[in-house]
Write an enzyme that holds these catalytic residues in place. Sequence first.
Site, PDB file in Angstrom:
ATOM      1  N   HIS A   1     -13.395  -3.412  12.538  1.00  0.00           N
ATOM      2  CA  HIS A   1     -12.490  -4.243  13.348  1.00  0.00           C
ATOM      3  C   HIS A   1     -11.784  -3.368  14.375  1.00  0.00           C
ATOM      4  CE1 HIS A   1     -13.040  -7.211  10.203  1.00  0.00           C
ATOM      5  NE2 HIS A   1     -12.557  -6.366   9.313  1.00  0.00           N
TER       6      HIS A   1
ATOM      7  N   ALA B   1      -7.352  -6.233   5.422  1.00  0.00           N
ATOM      8  CA  ALA B   1      -8.481  -5.432   5.910  1.00  0.00           C
ATOM      9  C   ALA B   1      -8.228  -4.893   7.315  1.00  0.00           C
ATOM     10  CB  ALA B   1      -9.737  -6.293   5.913  1.00  0.00           C
TER      11      ALA B   1
ATOM     12  N   ASN C   1     -10.226 -13.606   8.154  1.00  0.00           N
ATOM     13  CA  ASN C   1      -8.783 -13.635   7.907  1.00  0.00           C
ATOM     14  C   ASN C   1      -8.071 -12.677   8.840  1.00  0.00           C
ATOM     15  OD1 ASN C   1      -8.533 -15.330   5.372  1.00  0.00           O
ATOM     16  ND2 ASN C   1     -10.152 -13.900   4.827  1.00  0.00           N
TER      17      ASN C   1
END
Length: 273
Positions: A225, A127, A195
Site C-alpha cells: 500500500h 495494515a 479496509n
Amino acid sequence: MMADSKAKTRVAVAGLGAIGTDVAKALDQGIEGLTLVAVSANSPDKHRGWVAELKSAPKLVPIEQLAEVADIVVECAPSKLVRSIVAPVVERGKTAVVLSVGALLQNEDLVDLARAHGGQIIVPNGALIGLDAVTAAAVGTIHSAKLVTRKPVAGLVGAPHLAENNIQIEGITEPLRIFEGSARDAAKGFPANLNVAVALSLAGIGPDRTRVEIWADPTVTRNTHRIEVDSDSARFSMMIENIPSENPKTGRITALSVIACLRKLRASLRIGT
Ligand SMILES: NC(=O)C1=CN([C@@H]2O[C@H](COP(=O)(O)OP(=O)(O)OC[C@H]3O[C@@H](n4cnc5c(N)ncnc54)[C@H](O)[C@@H]3O)[C@@H](O)[C@H]2O)C=CC1
Ligand SMILES: O=C([O-])CC(=O)C(=O)O
C-alpha cells in the site's frame, strides 16, 4: 502499588481468525492494564482446546454477549457482523476497536450511536501506514489523498468487483489495474480487501474524495500500500509492504497494530498520535 486485576480494563475479542487469534494470545500474555475476559468464534468447538489453556481462560460466548462482559470489544470478524458486534458496545458507552473498517461506511450511524452514549470506536492503523500523519494533516487542510494498492492474486480473488465486471485475474502474468475510483466504491467492490482505503479516507478527506487504485500483481508476494497526501502543512508519500498472514487477504502487521493500539490505551508512555 500494583493495580490488582479488578482494576484492569476487561477486553473481549470477536472473531478468532488471522487477527483475533494473535490479539487474544497477546492479551493473555499480558498488556498493561488490560485483561482478556471473553472471545467469540463461529465454531467454538474448534477453539475450545487452546482457549482453555490460556492463562486467563476467557469465556467463549456468542458475539451478542461480548458487550455485557467487557469494557472494550475488539472486532476481528467478517465485515457483515460489524453492526451486531459494535452497536451493543457503544450503546453501553463502551469502546469498540474496529478492524472491518470498510463496513463502517454502510453503518455510519454507529458513530452517532457512540456519540449519543459516550462510547468510542477506535480504528487502528491496521495494515496501513501513516494514519497518524494523515490525522495531523487533516487538522489543517488536505488537498488530495490517494492510495495505490498492489496485491498478489491470492489476496484479491473472490472480490465482488471482479465478478460484477467480469475481470479474470487467475493466471495473469503482468500487473493489471483492476480498479480506479473513490474509497467508497473500493470498499463496496472489495469488502474483505480494502479496509485500508476506508481507514485512510476516515482519517483524511472522506470516502468520496479519497482516490484509490488497485492492482492485481503477480510480481509481488506482499500486500503493498502506498499513500500520497498533499496538504497545507506537508506533502508525504509512504509505502508499506505487508507479509500476508495465514489469511492471504490480511497482512501480518495488522494484528500487531491492534496489539500496539491496545498497549497504548493504558501505557505510561505513549508514542505517536
Ligand atoms: N483494518 C485493517 O487494516 C484490516 C482489516 N481487516 C479486516 O478485519 C476482519 C478480520 O480479518 P481476519 O482476521 O483476517 O479474518 P479471518 O477470516 O481470518 O477471521 C474472521 C474470523 O471470524 C469468525 N467468525 C465468523 N462468524 C462469526 C461469528 N458469528 N461469531 C464469531 N466469530 C465469527 C470466522 O470464523 C473467522 O475465524 C475482516 O473483516 C478483514 O477484512 C483485515 C486486514 C486489515
Ligand atoms: O486492507 C485490508 O483489508 C487488508 C490489506 O490490504 C492488508 O492486510 O494489507
